[in-house]
Design an enzyme around this catalytic site. Structure first.
Site, PDB file in Angstrom:
ATOM      1  N   GLY A 151       0.813  -1.197   0.000  1.00 37.14           N
ATOM      2  CA  GLY A 151       0.000   0.000   0.000  1.00 37.14           C
ATOM      3  C   GLY A 151       0.851   1.253   0.000  1.00 37.14           C
ATOM      4  O   GLY A 151       2.003   1.240  -0.437  1.00 37.14           O
ATOM      5  N   CYS A 152       0.298   2.297   0.506  1.00 41.59           N
ATOM      6  CA  CYS A 152       0.971   3.594   0.550  1.00 41.59           C
ATOM      7  C   CYS A 152       2.260   3.501   1.351  1.00 41.59           C
ATOM      8  O   CYS A 152       2.251   3.058   2.497  1.00 41.59           O
ATOM      9  CB  CYS A 152       0.033   4.612   1.191  1.00 41.59           C
ATOM     10  N   PHE A 153       3.360   3.928   0.759  1.00 40.69           N
ATOM     11  CA  PHE A 153       4.634   3.801   1.470  1.00 40.69           C
ATOM     12  C   PHE A 153       4.749   4.727   2.659  1.00 40.69           C
ATOM     13  O   PHE A 153       5.563   4.496   3.553  1.00 40.69           O
ATOM     14  CB  PHE A 153       5.854   3.887   0.553  1.00 40.69           C
ATOM     15  N   TRP A 154       3.960   5.764   2.736  1.00 47.29           N
ATOM     16  CA  TRP A 154       4.002   6.623   3.919  1.00 47.29           C
ATOM     17  C   TRP A 154       3.612   5.823   5.169  1.00 47.29           C
ATOM     18  O   TRP A 154       4.215   5.961   6.221  1.00 47.29           O
ATOM     19  CB  TRP A 154       3.067   7.807   3.782  1.00 47.29           C
TER      20      TRP A 154
END
Length: 181
Positions: free
Chosen positions: A11-14
């Site tokens: 998913g979102c790397f953040w």
């Protein structure tokens, strides 16, 4: 030190960067892109979904401090590995679940973990995580690195990442770096 490398797409790397930066034994987490066909992709190109790349986190960890199986368990329990090309509201191949391995042993351990989680019926749907040989890693732009640490008060950090970190902390207390407890 027994430094090893693994690259995860979940998913979102953040979100995933913030989780793995808190893991005892993880020495480096770099957000970036892997698994596609576009050379030197930019975030804007990734967002279009036609580069073939996934948002990834590239980890360097000390295998004497944390096992690869422990990292795999954190990986699987901190995202939904049963949704194809999707994590929450993020939709597209860039948000797929994938393990980009560097050794045959990592490939075998990842496959064994999927079998174990499937046999234990940890998820109510089949796991769709790809297990793929690592390819060229492209580091994301500087403003993506340490995103949560640098921007804790931004709405996305407060309402999406912080709850994920709280859930992670409850489930994996023994894996959190002591200075963060």
């Amino acid at each position: 030190m027994n430094l090893q490398r693994i690259t995860f797409a979940n998913g979102c790397f953040w979100c995933t960067e913030a989780i793995f930066q808190a893991v005892k034994g993880v020495h480096r987490v770099t957000s970036g892109y892997m698994g596609g066909h576009t050379l030197n992709p930019t975030y804007m190109e990734i967002c279009n979904g036609d580069t073939g790349h996934a948002e990834v986190i590239d980890l360097e960890y000390d295998a004497d401090e944390i096992t690869f199986d422990a990292l795999l368990l954190i990986f699987f329990r901190t995202h939904n590995p049963t949704t194809l090309n999707r994590q929450g509201n993020d939709v597209g191949t860039q948000y797929r679940s994938a393990i980009f391995y560097y050794t045959d042993e990592q490939q075998q351990q990842a496959a064994a973990m999927i079998k174990r989680l499937t046999d234990e019926q940890v998820f109510d749907k089949p796991i769709v995580t790809e297990i793929t040989p690592a390819s060229e890693f492209y580091k994301a732009e500087d403003y993506h690195q340490n995103y949560f640490s640098d921007n804790p008060n931004k709405p996305y950090c407060a309402f999406v990442i912080q709850p994920k970190l709280n859930k992670f902390a409850k489930e994996f207390t023994e894996n959190i770096k002591p200075e963060l407890l």
